[in-house]
Write a protein that holds these residues in place. Sequence first.
Motif, PDB file in Angstrom:
ATOM      1  N   LEU A 159      81.380  56.529  12.614  1.00 40.04           N
ATOM      2  CA  LEU A 159      80.019  56.942  12.301  1.00 40.04           C
ATOM      3  C   LEU A 159      79.157  56.869  13.558  1.00 40.04           C
ATOM      4  O   LEU A 159      79.213  55.889  14.306  1.00 40.04           O
ATOM      5  CB  LEU A 159      79.401  56.012  11.253  1.00 40.04           C
ATOM      6  CG  LEU A 159      79.874  56.149   9.808  1.00 40.04           C
ATOM      7  CD1 LEU A 159      79.270  55.033   8.958  1.00 40.04           C
ATOM      8  CD2 LEU A 159      79.475  57.513   9.249  1.00 40.04           C
ATOM      9  N   ALA A 160      78.354  57.892  13.780  1.00 42.53           N
ATOM     10  CA  ALA A 160      77.348  57.820  14.837  1.00 42.53           C
ATOM     11  C   ALA A 160      76.202  56.937  14.368  1.00 42.53           C
ATOM     12  O   ALA A 160      75.938  56.810  13.176  1.00 42.53           O
ATOM     13  CB  ALA A 160      76.834  59.217  15.165  1.00 42.53           C
ATOM     14  N   ILE A 161      75.515  56.328  15.329  1.00 38.73           N
ATOM     15  CA  ILE A 161      74.314  55.565  15.009  1.00 38.73           C
ATOM     16  C   ILE A 161      73.143  56.157  15.786  1.00 38.73           C
ATOM     17  O   ILE A 161      73.217  56.385  16.988  1.00 38.73           O
ATOM     18  CB  ILE A 161      74.477  54.052  15.283  1.00 38.73           C
ATOM     19  CG1 ILE A 161      73.258  53.282  14.766  1.00 38.73           C
ATOM     20  CG2 ILE A 161      74.771  53.756  16.746  1.00 38.73           C
ATOM     21  CD1 ILE A 161      73.477  51.795  14.602  1.00 38.73           C
ATOM     22  N   MET A 162      72.056  56.439  15.076  1.00 43.18           N
ATOM     23  CA  MET A 162      70.848  57.033  15.629  1.00 43.18           C
ATOM     24  C   MET A 162      69.855  55.895  15.858  1.00 43.18           C
ATOM     25  O   MET A 162      69.481  55.190  14.911  1.00 43.18           O
ATOM     26  CB  MET A 162      70.255  58.064  14.662  1.00 43.18           C
ATOM     27  CG  MET A 162      71.278  58.894  13.891  1.00 43.18           C
ATOM     28  SD  MET A 162      72.196  60.055  14.923  1.00 43.18           S
ATOM     29  CE  MET A 162      70.926  61.274  15.258  1.00 43.18           C
ATOM     30  N   VAL A 163      69.425  55.692  17.106  1.00 41.35           N
ATOM     31  CA  VAL A 163      68.638  54.515  17.462  1.00 41.35           C
ATOM     32  C   VAL A 163      67.362  54.927  18.205  1.00 41.35           C
ATOM     33  O   VAL A 163      67.424  55.609  19.229  1.00 41.35           O
ATOM     34  CB  VAL A 163      69.456  53.549  18.344  1.00 41.35           C
ATOM     35  CG1 VAL A 163      68.653  52.289  18.649  1.00 41.35           C
ATOM     36  CG2 VAL A 163      70.787  53.193  17.679  1.00 41.35           C
ATOM     37  N   ASN A 164      66.206  54.499  17.698  1.00 41.11           N
ATOM     38  CA  ASN A 164      64.953  54.726  18.416  1.00 41.11           C
ATOM     39  C   ASN A 164      64.961  53.925  19.710  1.00 41.11           C
ATOM     40  O   ASN A 164      65.259  52.726  19.701  1.00 41.11           O
ATOM     41  CB  ASN A 164      63.762  54.288  17.569  1.00 41.11           C
ATOM     42  CG  ASN A 164      63.519  55.180  16.369  1.00 41.11           C
ATOM     43  OD1 ASN A 164      64.433  55.822  15.859  1.00 41.11           O
ATOM     44  ND2 ASN A 164      62.282  55.204  15.893  1.00 41.11           N
ATOM     45  N   VAL A 165      64.625  54.593  20.809  1.00 46.19           N
ATOM     46  CA  VAL A 165      64.576  53.930  22.116  1.00 46.19           C
ATOM     47  C   VAL A 165      63.255  54.278  22.805  1.00 46.19           C
ATOM     48  O   VAL A 165      62.645  55.309  22.530  1.00 46.19           O
ATOM     49  CB  VAL A 165      65.768  54.325  23.010  1.00 46.19           C
ATOM     50  CG1 VAL A 165      67.086  53.908  22.389  1.00 46.19           C
ATOM     51  CG2 VAL A 165      65.785  55.829  23.281  1.00 46.19           C
ATOM     52  N   GLY A 166      62.821  53.402  23.708  1.00 52.56           N
ATOM     53  CA  GLY A 166      61.576  53.623  24.421  1.00 52.56           C
ATOM     54  C   GLY A 166      60.391  53.009  23.688  1.00 52.56           C
ATOM     55  O   GLY A 166      60.530  52.382  22.633  1.00 52.56           O
TER      56      GLY A 166
END
Length: 290
Positions: A159-166
């Motif tokens: 599974l890909a993981i979508m992560v908020n960055v910045g």
Amino acid sequence: MGSASHAVIDLSLNIPVSLSNTEWYAPFLPLLRDAESRESFKMPAQYMFKGIPDLSKIDGFTDHTFALMDRFGIEIAMMGFNEGSPVTADVAARYRHRVLFELQIDPNRGVEEVRRIRRLHADHGIDALSIFPCGVVPQVPIDDKRMWPIYSLCCELDLAIMVNVGVPGPRLPMAPQRVELVDEVCWFFPELKFVMRHGAEPWEALAVKLMLKYPNLYYSTSAFAPKHYPKAIVDFANTRGSNQVMYAGYYPSGLSLERIFAELPGVPFRDEVRRKFLRGNAARLFRVAQ
């Protein structure tokens, strides 16, 4: 982009659940301390967006959203999966072939969250996980030990993981999303498909250096109007990063599709890069038929 082309995969698009969509922001509202964010904003990062979609005249959010997708040639959209939600159940029953379901996770729940992910993946075919590190309570840095079981499970389940960055848009402490925290995660989990969301600013140059270093690290353009895509990201996509940068909008949270698709032709992607950006890279990552 005409409706007949169906050439786009949008990695950040959701069906409104109410006129305000405050349900989406409820988990991190306790972290907001200033009165403007808590009492005046329609959405917690409203100061950053102009022309937030007006939902008051829409009759039937689900059908309206898929009609809008047709209008702008969006073949498939990544949407949030909410267990027990009538909206999610309706979408799964009628439009599953046009949806990638992402499951928002909270690593503070420990092993119970791991069990929940396993169960929902087995029962509903969840396509990706997602996390807003600055927005879980308490906050969880990208490289925190509470994330390690989640990353391991992503590798196990592919599974890909979508992560908020910045720096986050909402007025929350930014430390959990500093881009350098991505480095050790990608080093320790070379199989992990890690997708950076929401800009990586002001460290977009560092995001590019890390993508050069790690081939399984990706960038999606969620929450950015096309005229504001960081130059470093566009330049990277046009050169060595043509396989790692992917389109994501932000409807209905902050951007209208009308604005996005009016501005997209002005982004100076090379033609072959534009095709990968709009569909090809996401299709490969999420195993969508080419």
